[in-house]
Design an enzyme around this catalytic site. Structure first.
Site, short mmCIF file in Angstrom:
data_model
loop_
_atom_site.label_atom_id
_atom_site.label_comp_id
_atom_site.label_asym_id
_atom_site.label_seq_id
_atom_site.Cartn_x
_atom_site.Cartn_y
_atom_site.Cartn_z
N PRO A 125 0.84 -1.21 0.00
CA PRO A 125 0.00 0.00 0.00
C PRO A 125 0.87 1.26 0.00
O PRO A 125 1.92 1.29 0.66
CB PRO A 125 -0.77 -0.10 1.33
N HIS A 126 0.46 2.25 -0.79
CA HIS A 126 1.19 3.52 -0.82
C HIS A 126 0.27 4.62 -1.32
O HIS A 126 -0.70 4.34 -2.01
CB HIS A 126 2.41 3.40 -1.73
N PRO A 127 0.55 5.87 -0.93
CA PRO A 127 -0.24 6.97 -1.48
C PRO A 127 0.13 7.20 -2.94
O PRO A 127 1.23 6.88 -3.36
CB PRO A 127 0.16 8.16 -0.61
#
Lengths: 228, 576
Positions: free
Chosen positions: A135-137
């Site tokens: 997960p990452h922005p």
């Protein structure tokens, strides 16, 4: 002022052959004496401006150090930290728990980061298969982070993450970086490691930080040497 | 020691580096005086030869005189000076555009002597082009003596040409315009002032030594409305005449090239033919200024038929002299032919409409000269100024401009390149300042080659190659033999694109299996316009430069655009 032809060529960002021809043809205010050019600096600067060329003083240039985009994977993992038994039943729960584990993060920033990650998850899942999710922005949060970090979370229970191969996820890597190129660099190195099945098997044993870093360091060395 | 030689480096003074205009003006005066002296010397020696040969002119064997003259002039040029025949102006133009006006010292004297031999013995040619060549060479060599740069040297070459013309015609304005319009091909403030100064110096020298006289004094022309209409017809006649002369000269060149005898016999044959022609029509011999004088003054006695015959005979004589290897210019014959044309035209009109009132025939002879000059040189300004200054006929200014402009236009329609530029344009060597060809001609391959390519050995695996691609910023990879370094071919990113995601091929394919083994290559001494044509033909954007079987670098259109812009900026900018 008296400098060699190649030094003047560097200052004007020109090929030295071109510069020599221009001097011979009398196109610029430089006189040639031997292999040196005699000129007046302000005069040459004025000339360069008129020709839409640049004149720069190299002595100043050298002091500016360029920042490399290359990120060392192991140091990013080290600054992110490695956590075991992260709890949660749903996708959102584990992501929230993961965000709370990010070191040195204010509550407000944590909320923002969580919103961004969820927004990214809505586009497509970051579960990249083999039980791993990253997960990452979508956009780097340069206000919150000053250095790239990867927060490693081994989950208490395997959970559904809508991964591309449908497998439940057992480990999360939260990719956080101050800039896009650092993010891409980190992502490409991490995915290189994850392509190796033995590495994934190693992850399934929930190793402690030291042996994990050692393994990653070894992989990274291998990556530097060759491979695509 | 350094102090002694300092005077040879005036351009190194920081004052002149900033602004070399004063320097150029000083040198302009010197060059103008020198080339003016050369012109006077030629003029004097021509008069001397004509005088000493005068008493044998009427003898029956006099027809071999032009033959001997042309022969000696051809032998002299070829054997002693080792230069080609011809009038020299194209050589000056070429040297200005290609070599920054670099000329040999001997050029300053060679044409003077050879044209003296040709014209003095009776060959039909003019002394102006040789004197231009000589003036230009003087300018160039003075610039070389003082280590001036190319731009300054070109200006001095212009100064030399201007001084020569100004001196031989006693016409400073013409000298200036001629140098700008024909020799340099550009009008820039930096050039105009030194050239104007040189013109004045040249004209002044001629006035001091030979007196201030207008070559073909004319006055008292009164032009009516009908004359303006007649001018239009004259412009057509003049442009036809210049077409005829241009074509005839070229025809003669081809014809003489077919005759398989050595060059000096050829020149002698041409000269003797002119001599024979001179028996029938004496006006064709020599530069012919005497007959122009007679025509302008209106004292040319012979009738319409004789004028017509003289017109054609002069064209024939000129092409025989110049086309068969004599040495001399086209200026004077042009003036003579032009005035014959004007005169014949005038008489023909009078013959058709006896009752009409027209200006005198001298006036039409003058206009004919202007039309002819403008047509042959395709330089209307030079034509107009020349006629104005050598006749002093300011009353005819308006018809003069009309005839010049019309004649230039009509001739240009049939012969797009002028007499001086024709050969250069045919060879693609007419490099006028600020044109595409000129910009490309100045940039050498050495300056645009990019050397940051990574070379690969032919036995490299695709996997390793892709790794190389990853670490490089370019799409082109030369393949070189590991031991000898010999260039074998090119691999581009396009070659591997189809196999990029086929991992099986990574370890089964070698670089030499996918490379282009026979790519189009270029060499260091190729010229860029040719390279660009090659690129366009193959529709590619980059090409490898290969020298001695070794890869040197790439030339790409993208980098070229960068350099091209810089070059164009630098070439078209005013230095001050």
């Amino acid at each position: 002022m008296k400098l060699t032809i190649s030094e003047i060529a560097q200052r004007l960002d020109l090929n030295s052959e071109t510069l020599e021809r221009w001097i011979r043809q009398g196109r610029l205010p430089v006189n040639k004496q031997g292999n040196r050019g005699v000129f007046n600096e302000s005069e040459l600067k004025k000339w360069a401006e008129k020709q839409r060329l640049v004149y720069k003083n190299i002595d100043f240039e050298k002091k500016e150090g360029g920042s490399s985009t290359s990120v060392l994977l192991s140091s990013a993992i080290k600054s992110g930290g490695c956590f075991k038994g992260v709890e949660g039943i749903e996708k959102e729960d584990v992501i929230r728990s993961g965000v709370d584990l990010v070191p040195q993060l204010s509550d407000k920033s944590a909320d923002e980061l969580y919103q961004q990650i969820i927004a990214r998850e809505k586009l497509t899942s970051t579960g990249i298969g083999k039980g791993v999710a990253i997960p990452h922005p979508r956009n780097p949060l340069d206000k919150i982070f000053t250095k790239p970090m990867i927060v490693t979370c081994f989950l208490e229970n395997e959970i559904e993450f809508d991964s591309i191969d449908g497998m439940p996820v057992f480990v999360l890597f939260l990719l956080l970086s101050p800039s896009m190129d650092k993010h891409l660099n980190m992502l490409s190195k991490l995915s290189f490691c994850l392509r190796d099945n033995s590495f994934v098997q190693f992850l399934k044993t929930s190793p402690d930080l030291d042996s994990f870093l050692k393994k990653v360091g070894y992989m990274e060395e291998h990556l530097e040497k060759g491979g695509i | 020691m350094k102090k002694i030689f300092f005077w040879r480096y005036p351009a190194r003074l920081s004052f002149f580096r900033r602004d070399d205009r004063p320097l150029l003006i000083i040198f302009g005066i010197i060059v103008g005086i020198c080339s003016g002296l050369a012109a006077v010397a030629l003029n004097r020696s021509l008069i001397f030869i004509l005088d000493s040969l005068h008493h044998v002119r009427h003898l029956w064997w006099a027809f071999i005189l032009p033959g001997l003259g042309a022969m000696f002039s051809a032998l002299y040029l070829e054997k002693i000076m080792k230069e080609g025949a011809g009038h020299g102006v194209p050589e000056v133009i070429y040297s200005v555009s290609r070599y920054g006006g670099l000329m040999r010292l001997r050029s300053s004297i060679s044409r003077l002597i050879s044209s003296c031999l040709t014209i003095g013995s009776g060959g039909s040619a003019g002394p102006e082009a040789p004197v231009v060549m000589s003036g230009a060479a003087i300018g160039s060599n003075i610039a070389q003596l003082f280590y001036l740069n190319d731009r300054q040297r070109v200006t001095l070459v212009g100064c030399g040409a201007a001084g020569a013309i100004a001196s031989i015609f006693n016409a400073p304005l013409t000298g200036m315009v001629f140098a700008m319009e024909i020799i340099l091909g550009e009008w820039s403030m930096v050039n105009i002032i030194p050239i104007a100064v040189a013109s004045v110096a040249g004209a002044e020298i001629s006035r001091i030594l030979q007196g201030n006289s207008i070559a073909f004094e004319s006055s008292g022309f009164h032009l009516g409305g009908f004359d303006f209409v007649a001018c239009l017809g004259l412009a057509v006649v003049a442009s036809l005449a210049s077409l005829l002369l241009t074509r005839m000269l070229r025809r003669m060149h081809h014809l003489s090239a077919k005759v398989s005898v050595s060059f000096w016999i050829r020149a002698a044959i041409g000269g003797c033919a002119v001599g024979l022609l001179g028996f029938a029509v004496p006006e064709v011999l020599g530069e012919g200024y005497y007959s122009i004088h007679a025509m302008i003054q209106g004292v040319f006695k012979s009738g319409l038929t004789i004028a017509g015959i003289a017109f054609f005979a002069k064209i024939l004589a000129t092409s025989l002299t110049l086309g068969w290897g004599g040495s001399g210019g086209i200026f004077a014959p042009c003036l003579v032919i032009g005035s014959f044309a004007g005169l014949a035209y005038h008489r023909f009109i009078i013959f058709l409409f006896p009752s009409v009132t027209m200006a005198s025939e001298g006036c039409f002879a003058l206009l004919g000269m202007a039309g002819m000059m403008s047509g042959i040189l395709q330089a209307p300004l030079t034509g107009i100024f020349l006629i104005l200054e050598i006749t002093g006929g300011y009353e005819v200014m308006l018809p003069l401009i009309i005839v010049s402009a019309l004649s230039t236009t009509i001739t240009h329609y049939f012969e797009p390149a002028s007499f001086y530029m024709k050969d250069l344009a045919d060879r693609g060597e007419l490099l006028r300042p600020g044109t595409d060809l000129r910009v490309l001609a100045d940039i050498s391959i050495r300056e645009v080659v990019e050397k940051d390519c990574i070379s690969v050995p032919p036995g490299m695996l695709l996997r390793e190659f892709l790794h190389t691609v990853k670490g490089s910023t370019r799409n082109y990879f030369p393949v070189e033999d590991e031991d000898t370094g010999i260039f074998l071919g090119m691999v581009t990113f396009d070659h591997v694109r189809p196999y990029l995601f086929n991992t099986v091929m990574y370890d089964t394919v070698f670089v030499d299996q996918i490379m282009d083994a026979d790519p189009e290559t270029i060499h260091y001494d190729d010229d860029l316009s040719g390279v660009l044509q090659k690129m366009d033909a193959k529709k590619c954007f980059s090409m490898p430069v290969v020298s001695n079987n070794r890869f040197v670098g790439m030339v790409s259109k993208a980098t070229l655009l960068d350099k091209y812009r810089d070059e164009l900026n630098v070439q078209t900018a005013q230095p001050f």
